[in-house]
Design a protein around this motif. Structure first.
Motif, PDB file in Angstrom:
ATOM      1  N   GLU A 154       0.831  -1.204   0.000  1.00 41.82           N
ATOM      2  CA  GLU A 154       0.000   0.000   0.000  1.00 41.82           C
ATOM      3  C   GLU A 154       0.866   1.256   0.000  1.00 41.82           C
ATOM      4  N   LEU A 155       2.013   1.193   0.680  1.00 41.81           N
ATOM      5  CA  LEU A 155       2.918   2.338   0.697  1.00 41.81           C
ATOM      6  C   LEU A 155       3.493   2.591  -0.696  1.00 41.81           C
ATOM      7  N   LEU A 156       3.875   1.519  -1.396  1.00 43.67           N
ATOM      8  CA  LEU A 156       4.381   1.654  -2.762  1.00 43.67           C
ATOM      9  C   LEU A 156       3.321   2.231  -3.685  1.00 43.67           C
ATOM     10  N   ALA A 157       2.087   1.735  -3.531  1.00 42.17           N
ATOM     11  CA  ALA A 157       0.992   2.255  -4.362  1.00 42.17           C
ATOM     12  C   ALA A 157       0.724   3.720  -4.040  1.00 42.17           C
ATOM     13  N   TRP A 158       0.906   4.093  -2.781  1.00 44.21           N
ATOM     14  CA  TRP A 158       0.735   5.484  -2.355  1.00 44.21           C
ATOM     15  C   TRP A 158       1.757   6.376  -3.042  1.00 44.21           C
ATOM     16  N   TYR A 159       3.013   5.894  -3.144  1.00 43.73           N
ATOM     17  CA  TYR A 159       4.057   6.661  -3.819  1.00 43.73           C
ATOM     18  C   TYR A 159       3.803   6.766  -5.319  1.00 43.73           C
ATOM     19  N   ASP A 160       3.006   5.846  -5.844  1.00 47.10           N
ATOM     20  CA  ASP A 160       2.698   5.903  -7.273  1.00 47.10           C
ATOM     21  C   ASP A 160       1.898   7.157  -7.609  1.00 47.10           C
ATOM     22  N   PHE A 161       1.251   7.741  -6.607  1.00 52.61           N
ATOM     23  CA  PHE A 161       0.554   9.009  -6.835  1.00 52.61           C
ATOM     24  C   PHE A 161       1.550  10.134  -7.099  1.00 52.61           C
ATOM     25  N   ILE A 162       2.731  10.023  -6.478  1.00 49.02           N
ATOM     26  CA  ILE A 162       3.739  11.060  -6.629  1.00 49.02           C
ATOM     27  C   ILE A 162       4.586  10.831  -7.877  1.00 49.02           C
ATOM     28  N   PHE A 163       4.894   9.545  -8.136  1.00 48.35           N
ATOM     29  CA  PHE A 163       5.669   9.177  -9.321  1.00 48.35           C
ATOM     30  C   PHE A 163       4.823   8.227 -10.166  1.00 48.35           C
ATOM     31  N   PRO A 164       3.852   8.745 -10.919  1.00 48.21           N
ATOM     32  CA  PRO A 164       2.900   7.915 -11.677  1.00 48.21           C
ATOM     33  C   PRO A 164       3.593   6.871 -12.557  1.00 48.21           C
ATOM     34  N   GLY A 165       3.137   5.622 -12.382  1.00 49.13           N
ATOM     35  CA  GLY A 165       3.638   4.531 -13.202  1.00 49.13           C
ATOM     36  C   GLY A 165       4.895   3.869 -12.701  1.00 49.13           C
ATOM     37  N   ALA A 166       5.572   4.470 -11.743  1.00 50.35           N
ATOM     38  CA  ALA A 166       6.853   3.932 -11.282  1.00 50.35           C
ATOM     39  C   ALA A 166       6.689   2.780 -10.296  1.00 50.35           C
ATOM     40  N   ASN A 205       3.500   1.030  -9.695  1.00 49.38           N
ATOM     41  CA  ASN A 205       2.250   0.306  -9.874  1.00 49.38           C
ATOM     42  C   ASN A 205       2.456  -1.204  -9.848  1.00 49.38           C
ATOM     43  N   TYR A 206       3.274  -1.725 -10.770  1.00 53.83           N
ATOM     44  CA  TYR A 206       3.500  -3.162 -10.831  1.00 53.83           C
ATOM     45  C   TYR A 206       4.242  -3.702  -9.609  1.00 53.83           C
ATOM     46  N   PRO A 207       5.295  -3.017  -9.129  1.00 58.31           N
ATOM     47  CA  PRO A 207       5.935  -3.496  -7.894  1.00 58.31           C
ATOM     48  C   PRO A 207       4.954  -3.595  -6.729  1.00 58.31           C
ATOM     49  N   ALA A 208       4.039  -2.623  -6.609  1.00 55.21           N
ATOM     50  CA  ALA A 208       3.059  -2.644  -5.524  1.00 55.21           C
ATOM     51  C   ALA A 208       2.153  -3.867  -5.641  1.00 55.21           C
ATOM     52  N   MET A 209       1.724  -4.194  -6.862  1.00 63.06           N
ATOM     53  CA  MET A 209       0.839  -5.346  -7.059  1.00 63.06           C
ATOM     54  C   MET A 209       1.557  -6.647  -6.759  1.00 63.06           C
ATOM     55  N   VAL A 210       2.826  -6.759  -7.182  1.00 63.75           N
ATOM     56  CA  VAL A 210       3.599  -7.979  -6.927  1.00 63.75           C
ATOM     57  C   VAL A 210       3.814  -8.171  -5.429  1.00 63.75           C
ATOM     58  N   VAL A 211       4.176  -7.091  -4.732  1.00 67.53           N
ATOM     59  CA  VAL A 211       4.390  -7.165  -3.287  1.00 67.53           C
ATOM     60  C   VAL A 211       3.088  -7.521  -2.567  1.00 67.53           C
ATOM     61  N   LYS A 212       1.975  -7.007  -3.059  1.00 68.96           N
ATOM     62  CA  LYS A 212       0.670  -7.296  -2.465  1.00 68.96           C
ATOM     63  C   LYS A 212       0.347  -8.787  -2.549  1.00 68.96           C
ATOM     64  N   VAL A 213       0.561  -9.367  -3.725  1.00 70.32           N
ATOM     65  CA  VAL A 213       0.314 -10.795  -3.896  1.00 70.32           C
ATOM     66  C   VAL A 213       1.272 -11.611  -3.035  1.00 70.32           C
ATOM     67  N   ALA A 214       2.513 -11.148  -2.917  1.00 75.62           N
ATOM     68  CA  ALA A 214       3.492 -11.832  -2.065  1.00 75.62           C
ATOM     69  C   ALA A 214       3.026 -11.843  -0.615  1.00 75.62           C
ATOM     70  N   GLY A 215       2.410 -10.739  -0.170  1.00 76.97           N
ATOM     71  CA  GLY A 215       1.887 -10.679   1.189  1.00 76.97           C
ATOM     72  C   GLY A 215       0.809 -11.714   1.435  1.00 76.97           C
ATOM     73  N   PHE A 216      -0.108 -11.845   0.484  1.00 74.10           N
ATOM     74  CA  PHE A 216      -1.143 -12.864   0.628  1.00 74.10           C
ATOM     75  C   PHE A 216      -0.540 -14.263   0.547  1.00 74.10           C
ATOM     76  N   GLY A 217       0.533 -14.402  -0.260  1.00 72.40           N
ATOM     77  CA  GLY A 217       1.202 -15.692  -0.349  1.00 72.40           C
ATOM     78  C   GLY A 217       1.792 -16.119   0.983  1.00 72.40           C
ATOM     79  N   LEU A 218       2.392 -15.185   1.714  1.00 68.32           N
ATOM     80  CA  LEU A 218       2.940 -15.489   3.029  1.00 68.32           C
ATOM     81  C   LEU A 218       1.846 -15.926   3.992  1.00 68.32           C
ATOM     82  N   MET A 219       0.690 -15.289   3.898  1.00 63.48           N
ATOM     83  CA  MET A 219      -0.413 -15.637   4.784  1.00 63.48           C
ATOM     84  C   MET A 219      -1.065 -16.954   4.380  1.00 63.48           C
TER      85      MET A 219
END
Length: 209
Positions: free
Chosen positions: A161-173, A175-189
């Motif tokens: 969520e923090l990475l996605a939040w920064y995407d507001f400041i640096f559009p497009g930079a 987006n994909y890392p935030a989604m990958v990290v998000k899925v990784a979080g659910f994978g750990l759980m």
């Protein structure tokens, strides 16, 4: 679009399966705590459905559907926080942690480009940081691997969520890392839930009522 679709599909499958495991626990012992966790992951999975749907509608509507999906997932994070909070009494947990995080909410109003989506992500971040701190504090008491993995998963979701939040400041930079990290979080759980590690749940399911 293909990459975003694939990542969201993986997130949908993983979160839906975690919800299924939680429901199995609820059906077995009838714990209201497990019911809240079931609702949490069903809500998160529903959010992924909306995020996927937003990829196939005209751009005039996609942003609204995307924001709605994030809001539905934020509701899921709230259920996780509530489920955990009702069971928490950790000696090592910083008692003022939740209150210390409240000022972070103000960032949604001071960063340029403020939007409803930005606000939703800020709320999700606060909820995830709170519950990850509480869960990792529980691990310090129980030293249970399942609790550690769930705490790390929740913390990873907060980073997403923090990475996605920064995407507001640096559009497009970010987006994909935030989604990958998000899925990784659910994978750990997913790992402790898939082993039916509901006896440790969020550190307190062994005492589920």
């Amino acid at each position: 679009m293909e990459i975003e679709l694939a990542i969201n599909l993986v997130g949908l499958v993983v979160s839906a399966m975690i919800g299924r495991f939680a429901f199995s626990g609820y059906a077995t012992i009838g714990s209201p705590n497990l019911l809240r966790l079931t609702l949490a992951f069903v809500s998160i999975a529903a959010g992924f459905v909306l995020l996927i749907g937003a990829l196939f509608v005209p751009s005039a509507y996609s942003r609204t559907i995307d924001t709605t999906g994030l809001a539905v997932q934020a509701v899921g994070y709230f259920f996780i926080a509530m489920s955990h909070g009702l069971k928490s009494s950790f000696d090592f947990a910083p008692r003022g942690a939740a209150y210390a995080l409240i000022p972070l909410a103000s960032t949604a109003f001071v960063i340029p480009g403020n939007s409803i989506e930005h606000l939703v992500r800020s709320i999700s971040f606060i909820l995830l940081v709170y519950v990850s701190i509480e869960t990792l504090a529980s691990y310090m008491q129980t030293m249970r691997t399942n609790t550690l993995m769930i705490g790390l998963g929740l913390g990873t979701l907060a980073v997403a969520e923090l990475l996605a939040w920064y995407d507001f400041i640096f559009p497009g930079a970010f987006n994909y890392p935030a989604m990958v990290v998000k899925v990784a979080g659910f994978g750990l759980m997913f790992i402790p839930f898939s082993k039916f590690g509901l006896t440790s749940g969020l550190g307190r399911l062994e005492n589920a009522e």
